[in-house]
Write a protein that holds these residues in place. Sequence first.
Motif, PDB file in Angstrom:
ATOM      1  N   PRO A  36       1.021  -0.869   0.226  1.00  0.00           N
ATOM      2  CA  PRO A  36      -0.501  -0.285  -0.241  1.00  0.00           C
ATOM      3  C   PRO A  36       0.945   1.793   0.332  1.00  0.00           C
ATOM      4  CG  PRO A  36      -0.491  -1.500   1.642  1.00  0.00           C
ATOM      5  CD  PRO A  36       0.583  -1.889   1.282  1.00  0.00           C
ATOM      6  N   ARG A  37       0.537   2.271  -0.957  1.00  0.00           N
ATOM      7  CA  ARG A  37       1.410   3.413  -0.983  1.00  0.00           C
ATOM      8  C   ARG A  37       1.449   4.183   0.583  1.00  0.00           C
ATOM      9  NH1 ARG A  37       3.231   5.349  -4.747  1.00  0.00           N
ATOM     10  NH2 ARG A  37       4.332   7.968  -5.521  1.00  0.00           N
ATOM     11  N   PHE A  38       2.412   4.612   0.499  1.00  0.00           N
ATOM     12  CA  PHE A  38       2.823   5.319   1.812  1.00  0.00           C
ATOM     13  C   PHE A  38       2.926   4.513   3.263  1.00  0.00           C
ATOM     14  CE2 PHE A  38       2.028   8.570  -1.252  1.00  0.00           C
ATOM     15  CZ  PHE A  38       3.346   9.143  -1.153  1.00  0.00           C
ATOM     16  N   LYS A  39       2.722   3.287   2.975  1.00  0.00           N
ATOM     17  CA  LYS A  39       2.757   1.998   4.046  1.00  0.00           C
ATOM     18  C   LYS A  39       4.176   2.740   4.995  1.00  0.00           C
ATOM     19  CE  LYS A  39       0.681  -1.056   6.409  1.00  0.00           C
ATOM     20  NZ  LYS A  39      -0.813  -0.781   7.165  1.00  0.00           N
ATOM     21  N   GLN A  40       3.666   2.648   6.454  1.00  0.00           N
ATOM     22  CA  GLN A  40       4.461   2.987   6.864  1.00  0.00           C
ATOM     23  C   GLN A  40       5.513   2.013   8.042  1.00  0.00           C
ATOM     24  OE1 GLN A  40       6.016   6.136   7.739  1.00  0.00           O
ATOM     25  NE2 GLN A  40       4.716   6.559   6.220  1.00  0.00           N
ATOM     26  N   ASN A  41       4.706   1.285   7.819  1.00  0.00           N
ATOM     27  CA  ASN A  41       5.501  -0.601   9.151  1.00  0.00           C
ATOM     28  C   ASN A  41       5.418  -1.709   8.395  1.00  0.00           C
ATOM     29  OD1 ASN A  41       5.799   1.036  11.804  1.00  0.00           O
ATOM     30  ND2 ASN A  41       3.363   0.980  11.708  1.00  0.00           N
ATOM     31  N   VAL A  42       6.859  -1.928   7.277  1.00  0.00           N
ATOM     32  CA  VAL A  42       7.112  -2.875   5.930  1.00  0.00           C
ATOM     33  C   VAL A  42       7.761  -3.789   6.961  1.00  0.00           C
ATOM     34  CG1 VAL A  42       7.571  -3.422   3.865  1.00  0.00           C
ATOM     35  CG2 VAL A  42       6.200  -1.468   4.491  1.00  0.00           C
ATOM     36  N   ILE A  43       7.490  -5.330   7.183  1.00  0.00           N
ATOM     37  CA  ILE A  43       8.439  -5.930   7.795  1.00  0.00           C
ATOM     38  C   ILE A  43       9.053  -7.399   6.705  1.00  0.00           C
ATOM     39  CG2 ILE A  43       8.628  -7.012   9.649  1.00  0.00           C
ATOM     40  CD1 ILE A  43       7.410  -4.218  10.955  1.00  0.00           C
ATOM     41  N   ILE A  44       9.980  -7.370   7.006  1.00  0.00           N
ATOM     42  CA  ILE A  44      10.878  -7.933   6.567  1.00  0.00           C
ATOM     43  C   ILE A  44      10.931  -9.880   6.806  1.00  0.00           C
ATOM     44  CG2 ILE A  44      12.056  -9.288   4.370  1.00  0.00           C
ATOM     45  CD1 ILE A  44      10.780  -6.766   3.407  1.00  0.00           C
ATOM     46  N   LEU A  45       9.853 -10.459   7.135  1.00  0.00           N
ATOM     47  CA  LEU A  45      10.070 -11.396   7.926  1.00  0.00           C
ATOM     48  C   LEU A  45      10.414 -12.924   7.179  1.00  0.00           C
ATOM     49  CD1 LEU A  45       9.216 -13.127  10.313  1.00  0.00           C
ATOM     50  CD2 LEU A  45       7.378 -13.818   9.596  1.00  0.00           C
ATOM     51  N   CYS A  46      11.899 -13.093   7.705  1.00  0.00           N
ATOM     52  CA  CYS A  46      12.876 -14.318   6.563  1.00  0.00           C
ATOM     53  C   CYS A  46      12.681 -15.656   7.573  1.00  0.00           C
ATOM     54  CB  CYS A  46      14.572 -14.038   6.304  1.00  0.00           C
ATOM     55  SG  CYS A  46      13.920 -11.984   5.480  1.00  0.00           S
ATOM     56  N   ILE A  47      11.894 -16.640   7.098  1.00  0.00           N
ATOM     57  CA  ILE A  47      12.153 -17.611   8.047  1.00  0.00           C
ATOM     58  C   ILE A  47      12.621 -18.993   7.431  1.00  0.00           C
ATOM     59  CG2 ILE A  47      10.280 -19.602   8.370  1.00  0.00           C
ATOM     60  CD1 ILE A  47       7.957 -17.089   7.753  1.00  0.00           C
ATOM     61  N   GLY A  48      13.904 -20.091   8.539  1.00  0.00           N
ATOM     62  CA  GLY A  48      14.006 -20.278   8.188  1.00  0.00           C
ATOM     63  C   GLY A  48      15.002 -20.788   9.189  1.00  0.00           C
ATOM     64  N   THR A  49      16.320 -21.511   9.294  1.00  0.00           N
ATOM     65  CA  THR A  49      17.426 -22.094  10.239  1.00  0.00           C
ATOM     66  C   THR A  49      18.819 -21.954   9.524  1.00  0.00           C
ATOM     67  OG1 THR A  49      18.477 -23.603  11.352  1.00  0.00           O
ATOM     68  CG2 THR A  49      17.010 -24.275  10.296  1.00  0.00           C
ATOM     69  N   ASP A  50      19.506 -21.648   9.609  1.00  0.00           N
ATOM     70  CA  ASP A  50      21.292 -22.096   9.538  1.00  0.00           C
ATOM     71  C   ASP A  50      21.568 -23.629   9.394  1.00  0.00           C
ATOM     72  OD1 ASP A  50      21.504 -21.719  11.793  1.00  0.00           O
ATOM     73  OD2 ASP A  50      23.367 -20.269  12.093  1.00  0.00           O
ATOM     74  N   ARG A  51      20.549 -24.326   9.886  1.00  0.00           N
ATOM     75  CA  ARG A  51      21.078 -26.097  10.220  1.00  0.00           C
ATOM     76  C   ARG A  51      21.068 -26.277   9.324  1.00  0.00           C
ATOM     77  NH1 ARG A  51      22.099 -26.929  15.891  1.00  0.00           N
ATOM     78  NH2 ARG A  51      21.506 -24.867  17.439  1.00  0.00           N
ATOM     79  N   SER A  52      20.397 -26.257   7.917  1.00  0.00           N
ATOM     80  CA  SER A  52      19.417 -27.101   7.316  1.00  0.00           C
ATOM     81  C   SER A  52      20.352 -26.265   5.757  1.00  0.00           C
ATOM     82  CB  SER A  52      18.114 -27.533   6.769  1.00  0.00           C
ATOM     83  OG  SER A  52      18.020 -27.399   5.585  1.00  0.00           O
ATOM     84  N   THR A  53      20.977 -26.688   4.871  1.00  0.00           N
ATOM     85  CA  THR A  53      21.375 -25.324   3.635  1.00  0.00           C
ATOM     86  C   THR A  53      20.421 -25.006   2.952  1.00  0.00           C
ATOM     87  OG1 THR A  53      23.321 -26.737   3.747  1.00  0.00           O
ATOM     88  CG2 THR A  53      22.412 -25.972   1.465  1.00  0.00           C
ATOM     89  N   GLY A  54      19.550 -26.227   3.125  1.00  0.00           N
ATOM     90  CA  GLY A  54      18.154 -25.471   1.851  1.00  0.00           C
ATOM     91  C   GLY A  54      17.194 -24.883   2.107  1.00  0.00           C
ATOM     92  N   ASP A  55      16.959 -24.663   3.476  1.00  0.00           N
ATOM     93  CA  ASP A  55      16.520 -23.953   4.598  1.00  0.00           C
ATOM     94  C   ASP A  55      17.070 -22.585   4.711  1.00  0.00           C
ATOM     95  OD1 ASP A  55      13.496 -24.004   5.439  1.00  0.00           O
ATOM     96  OD2 ASP A  55      14.252 -24.712   7.651  1.00  0.00           O
ATOM     97  N   ALA A  56      18.190 -22.665   4.614  1.00  0.00           N
ATOM     98  CA  ALA A  56      18.547 -21.282   5.154  1.00  0.00           C
ATOM     99  C   ALA A  56      18.592 -20.184   3.970  1.00  0.00           C
ATOM    100  CB  ALA A  56      20.408 -21.718   4.939  1.00  0.00           C
TER     101      ALA A  56
END
Length: 200
Positions: A36-56
Amino acid sequence: MNFNRILSRNKEEERFYYLQEHTPDNLATSLLQWIPRFKQNVIILCIGTDRSTGDALGPLVGTFLCEQKPSSLSVYGTLDHPVHAKNIHEHLTTIQQNHFNPFIIAVDACLGKYSSIGTIIAGQGSLRPGAAVKKDLPEVGNVFISGVVNISGYMEYFVLQSTRLSIVMNMAKKIACSLKQVDDRLTNRRYTKKHKKSAR
């Protein structure tokens, strides 16, 4: 880690191949159409774990993006502080408490067809993290970015562990580059709006 099956049926969706030169630009353009234009609270939620190559993929995107010091995006999920199955509820609660009416872009790896490996899928709606490994986690995101890192359908845990780091790293760099472009354009929008107001 989710399957290459998005929850937002009948919503707009775009696909990009990570090795194409203009993927970061095109992905950023699509994302900006859905925020949405001029949206103030844009969150980047990066999901996964560094314990698995594919899920990193998610934590790598978060790490690469944080290194570029975004000013208009709040990032959750990095290699040092991953967002995964055991703490995702806690992070979602934190986001709701710290950000008024947040707009969440969820980033996660996914499994799909062999021909889709290397594809970055983005669209409107939520994704279900953990679906590929039979975990029951909440649907997340107003918009999603999902990177197909390997094939689905057989021994998903083994597939994730044996995924090539090269493809995951390169996909993460392209996604992070695109999100930084989103950040730059959102910052410019807000700067322009602020100065228009002050000029009145």
